[in-house]
Design an enzyme around this catalytic site. Sequence first.
Site, PDB file in Angstrom:
ATOM      1  N   SER A  34       2.151   3.443 -13.585  1.00 22.09           N
ATOM      2  CA  SER A  34       2.083   2.471 -12.500  1.00 22.09           C
ATOM      3  C   SER A  34       2.890   1.203 -12.780  1.00 22.09           C
ATOM      4  O   SER A  34       3.076   0.808 -13.921  1.00 22.09           O
ATOM      5  CB  SER A  34       0.617   2.108 -12.307  1.00 22.09           C
ATOM      6  OG  SER A  34       0.488   0.821 -11.783  1.00 22.09           O
ATOM      7  N   ASP A  40       5.213  -0.976  -6.318  1.00 22.98           N
ATOM      8  CA  ASP A  40       4.498   0.270  -6.563  1.00 22.98           C
ATOM      9  C   ASP A  40       5.505   1.257  -7.139  1.00 22.98           C
ATOM     10  O   ASP A  40       6.633   1.369  -6.643  1.00 22.98           O
ATOM     11  CB  ASP A  40       3.918   0.815  -5.256  1.00 22.98           C
ATOM     12  CG  ASP A  40       2.958   1.950  -5.539  1.00 22.98           C
ATOM     13  OD1 ASP A  40       1.743   1.722  -5.516  1.00 22.98           O
ATOM     14  OD2 ASP A  40       3.433   3.070  -5.816  1.00 22.98           O
ATOM     15  N   ASP A  88      -3.513  -0.024   1.657  1.00 19.04           N
ATOM     16  CA  ASP A  88      -3.768   1.407   1.501  1.00 19.04           C
ATOM     17  C   ASP A  88      -4.539   1.757   0.223  1.00 19.04           C
ATOM     18  O   ASP A  88      -5.163   2.797   0.144  1.00 19.04           O
ATOM     19  CB  ASP A  88      -2.443   2.194   1.509  1.00 19.04           C
ATOM     20  CG  ASP A  88      -1.431   1.648   0.504  1.00 19.04           C
ATOM     21  OD1 ASP A  88      -1.746   0.684  -0.212  1.00 19.04           O
ATOM     22  OD2 ASP A  88      -0.307   2.182   0.427  1.00 19.04           O
ATOM     23  N   HIS A  89      -4.523   0.885  -0.762  1.00 17.97           N
ATOM     24  CA  HIS A  89      -5.176   1.216  -2.036  1.00 17.97           C
ATOM     25  C   HIS A  89      -6.655   0.833  -2.049  1.00 17.97           C
ATOM     26  O   HIS A  89      -7.518   1.651  -2.309  1.00 17.97           O
ATOM     27  CB  HIS A  89      -4.476   0.487  -3.199  1.00 17.97           C
ATOM     28  CG  HIS A  89      -3.190   1.104  -3.642  1.00 17.97           C
ATOM     29  ND1 HIS A  89      -2.108   1.227  -2.831  1.00 17.97           N
ATOM     30  CD2 HIS A  89      -2.829   1.635  -4.837  1.00 17.97           C
ATOM     31  CE1 HIS A  89      -1.119   1.810  -3.505  1.00 17.97           C
ATOM     32  NE2 HIS A  89      -1.538   2.065  -4.726  1.00 17.97           N
ATOM     33  N   ARG A 130      -0.326  11.930 -10.556  1.00 17.48           N
ATOM     34  CA  ARG A 130      -0.721  11.488 -11.901  1.00 17.48           C
ATOM     35  C   ARG A 130      -2.040  12.125 -12.296  1.00 17.48           C
ATOM     36  O   ARG A 130      -2.970  12.138 -11.485  1.00 17.48           O
ATOM     37  CB  ARG A 130      -0.867   9.963 -11.950  1.00 17.48           C
ATOM     38  CG  ARG A 130       0.458   9.292 -11.817  1.00 17.48           C
ATOM     39  CD  ARG A 130       0.420   7.805 -12.110  1.00 17.48           C
ATOM     40  NE  ARG A 130       1.791   7.352 -12.133  1.00 17.48           N
ATOM     41  CZ  ARG A 130       2.239   6.250 -11.571  1.00 17.48           C
ATOM     42  NH1 ARG A 130       1.412   5.433 -10.964  1.00 17.48           N
ATOM     43  NH2 ARG A 130       3.510   5.941 -11.646  1.00 17.48           N
ATOM     44  N   ARG A 180       1.904  -1.734 -12.008  1.00 16.09           N
ATOM     45  CA  ARG A 180       1.006  -2.888 -11.920  1.00 16.09           C
ATOM     46  C   ARG A 180       1.359  -3.960 -12.969  1.00 16.09           C
ATOM     47  O   ARG A 180       1.323  -3.716 -14.167  1.00 16.09           O
ATOM     48  CB  ARG A 180      -0.454  -2.444 -12.041  1.00 16.09           C
ATOM     49  CG  ARG A 180      -0.810  -1.747 -13.330  1.00 16.09           C
ATOM     50  CD  ARG A 180      -2.184  -1.091 -13.257  1.00 16.09           C
ATOM     51  NE  ARG A 180      -2.144   0.071 -12.372  1.00 16.09           N
ATOM     52  CZ  ARG A 180      -2.925   1.145 -12.501  1.00 16.09           C
ATOM     53  NH1 ARG A 180      -3.829   1.207 -13.447  1.00 16.09           N
ATOM     54  NH2 ARG A 180      -2.822   2.148 -11.654  1.00 16.09           N
TER      55      ARG A 180
HETATM   56  C1  MIC Z   1      -0.635   4.053  -8.948  1.00 15.72           C
HETATM   57  O1  MIC Z   1      -0.328   5.115  -8.420  1.00 15.72           O
HETATM   58  O2  MIC Z   1      -0.956   3.950 -10.132  1.00 15.72           O
HETATM   59  C2  MIC Z   1      -0.576   2.802  -8.112  1.00 15.72           C
HETATM   60  C3  MIC Z   1      -1.946   2.317  -7.926  1.00 15.72           C
HETATM   61  O3  MIC Z   1      -0.052   3.085  -6.850  1.00 15.72           O
HETATM   62  C4  MIC Z   1       0.306   1.815  -8.854  1.00 15.72           C
HETATM   63  C5  MIC Z   1       0.256   0.446  -8.412  1.00 15.72           C
HETATM   64  C6  MIC Z   1      -0.974  -0.291  -8.815  1.00 15.72           C
HETATM   65  O4  MIC Z   1      -1.437  -0.186  -9.932  1.00 15.72           O
HETATM   66  O5  MIC Z   1      -1.431  -1.034  -7.965  1.00 15.72           O
HETATM   67  C7  MIC Z   1       1.772   2.205  -8.987  1.00 15.72           C
HETATM   68  O6  MIC Z   1       2.067   3.373  -9.015  1.00 15.72           O
HETATM   69  O7  MIC Z   1       2.620   1.335  -9.163  1.00 15.72           O
HETATM   70 FE1  SF4 Z   2      -1.354   5.419  -3.710  1.00 10.93          FE
HETATM   71 FE2  SF4 Z   2      -0.159   5.273  -6.097  1.00 10.93          FE
HETATM   72 FE3  SF4 Z   2      -1.623   7.394  -5.411  1.00 10.93          FE
HETATM   73 FE4  SF4 Z   2       0.669   6.993  -4.242  1.00 10.93          FE
HETATM   74  S1  SF4 Z   2       0.362   7.398  -6.406  1.00 10.93           S
HETATM   75  S2  SF4 Z   2      -1.219   7.579  -3.231  1.00 10.93           S
HETATM   76  S3  SF4 Z   2       0.756   4.772  -4.087  1.00 10.93           S
HETATM   77  S4  SF4 Z   2      -2.361   5.312  -5.696  1.00 10.93           S
END
Ligand code: MIC
Ligand code: SF4
Length: 642
Positions: A535, A119, A64-65, A379, A537
């Site tokens: 995140s 995530d 999905d990313h 975010r 990550r």
């Molecule tokens: C995000 O919202 O920052 C992400 C991308 O979903 C991350 C995960 C990632 O960095 O792959 C998260 O929230 O953990």
């Molecule tokens: Fe995707 Fe993270 Fe954004 Fe949710 S917050 S839509 S998991 S990138």
Amino acid sequence: MGYTIAEKIIKSHLVSGEMTPGADIGLKIDQTLTQDATGTMAYLEFEAMGIPRVKTERSVAYIDHNTLQTGFENADDHRFIQSVAKKHGIYFSRPGNGICHQIHLERFSKPGKTLIGSDSHTPTCGGIGMLAIGAGGMDVAVAMGGGEYHINMPKMTRINLTGKLRPYVSAKDVILEVLRIMSVKGGVGKIIEYGGEGVKSLTVPERATITNMGAELGATTSIFPADEVAREFLKAQGREEDFTELYADDDAHYDEIINIDLSLLKPAAAMPHSPDNVKSVSEIGPIKVDQVLIGSCTNSSLTDMLKVAEILKGKTVHPDVSLGIAPGSKQVFNMLADCGALSVLIASGARILECACGPCIGMGQSPNSGGISLRTFNRNFEGRSGTQDAGIYLVSPETAAASAISGVLTDPTTLGGELKISVPEKFTVNDNMIDAPVPESEADKVEILRGPNIKPFPQSKPLDDVTEGRAVLKTGDNITTDHIMPAGAKILPYRSNIPYLSKFCFGSVDPDFSERCKECGGGFIIGGVNYGQGSSREHAALVPLYLGIKAVIVKSFARIHKANLINAGILPLTFANEADYDSISLNDELVLSNVKSGIKDGSIKLHNKTTGKDIDVVVDLTDRQKDMMLAGGLLNYTKKNS
Ligand code: MIC
Ligand code: SF4
């Protein structure tokens, strides 16, 4: 004394430890999820553990990313994850099926069960009464292999909801209010439980919006009771048999209680550049808007989309605004099409995006220079949108839709009347984009497809008893993992290529960081409060490991990032006396002595060779984490103990 909802689930999944706040507890994990941006690494780690088949009740890999495919890298990673899933017993949600959290809630969530996901927004499923926690990829790999998941037993916060939301006031406004009250570090070490009369008036997708964005509080997770509303949701999904009732006991103990009267809430917005920078929309006033984006795992349910369609009906998006809409899942998209709401969205001039994270992770739709973008996302960190000087405001779908028409930030309650939508009693269930793994007996026949972009991940080693190096970076407070390891369309395709990613580490904070690490052979990072928020990550730990970072010394850490540092074998240290932060400057030469015994005793001596000052630093680790640090990270520890 009775139990809270979370304590009941913890109690029934407790494998090791005592349920006293702060103590290390090991939990049995029923379900796991991964997404593609963290999944490639998590599955490489799973492979490195050498376990043939996942041992969970259900593990799902979502794509999905990284769905913007401007080169071979993302598609190669998708193929890799697909083949690993097929072989090792993991369900695979194909690209196009939607965002992991939305789909997991719809199709796999079960009250009373435990879920960890690579995530940070995994707590979305707390909306139906699951104990759902965001974790690093390595923790998820271990859980897939049947290992316990360790956290410090959180404190319990209860948010009592009374009253009922007024028309055009949204679940998003509830969580923005909680963020205003508690701030982005207010939830650290806590589980946030919602209760009270007001809960009944919130649907499961609305509850999920609230638990989703609990991640922005820094909370371990958030959870709602599993009540009749939850049963109805599961029934509508054709899964009533997955329902279990779950309430807190009347005499459960909470460490903190916050009361919110839903009927008093107003539409709100989180202003740039932090999710807790919250004011009411009317207070901010009618600022001019360049872009509006509706979707993400926070606000992309059918209910959200139907409300948006109702507001956009018969209207045209303002000429100065670009409106993008991404439904959260194929189910939502399909149902929007079937009921005609999709046609309303298209007619208004909305740009319909695929069901994926998309612009939320900077995968396209970056705003214009200095642009103002209203987003229903979770975010708004500086630069995350892909435009460094853009101003991102986090708002509800109702506020987003009203503003898309007017061209200025608009309080949707000024539209007047009721916002009437009709949500069907049965959802359209079609799991044709979720592939089951092959039976274990056929696993040998599945070939793992590895693209050239997949590079080995850095392996950590135990630290030396005397560890020296320079302060290669000094940051301020609230550093996010987006600062440490940025995402976005240009960099995300390299999530399985740590050497390449390392060039961008801390790029927006200090563009010379990566080069400096290379010149100095690594060293130490000095930081402020809430270091590593955001995140999950683990790249924000693996890349510094690759660059030779040995310890991170800060005023305080965010939970998931601290765990990721330990997993990677990097020592997380805090100043015994916060004022000592001021006594270290960039490039100072630092020495940590008695590292091994210090890890065991909880405190280490830090000597600043440049200034001659001795500084006390604290090593706040559980016994298991101490063993992990001494072994050189989680993988070495797991190998040693298996
Ligand atoms: C995000 O919202 O920052 C992400 C991308 O979903 C991350 C995960 C990632 O960095 O792959 C998260 O929230 O953990
Ligand atoms: Fe995707 Fe993270 Fe954004 Fe949710 S917050 S839509 S998991 S990138």
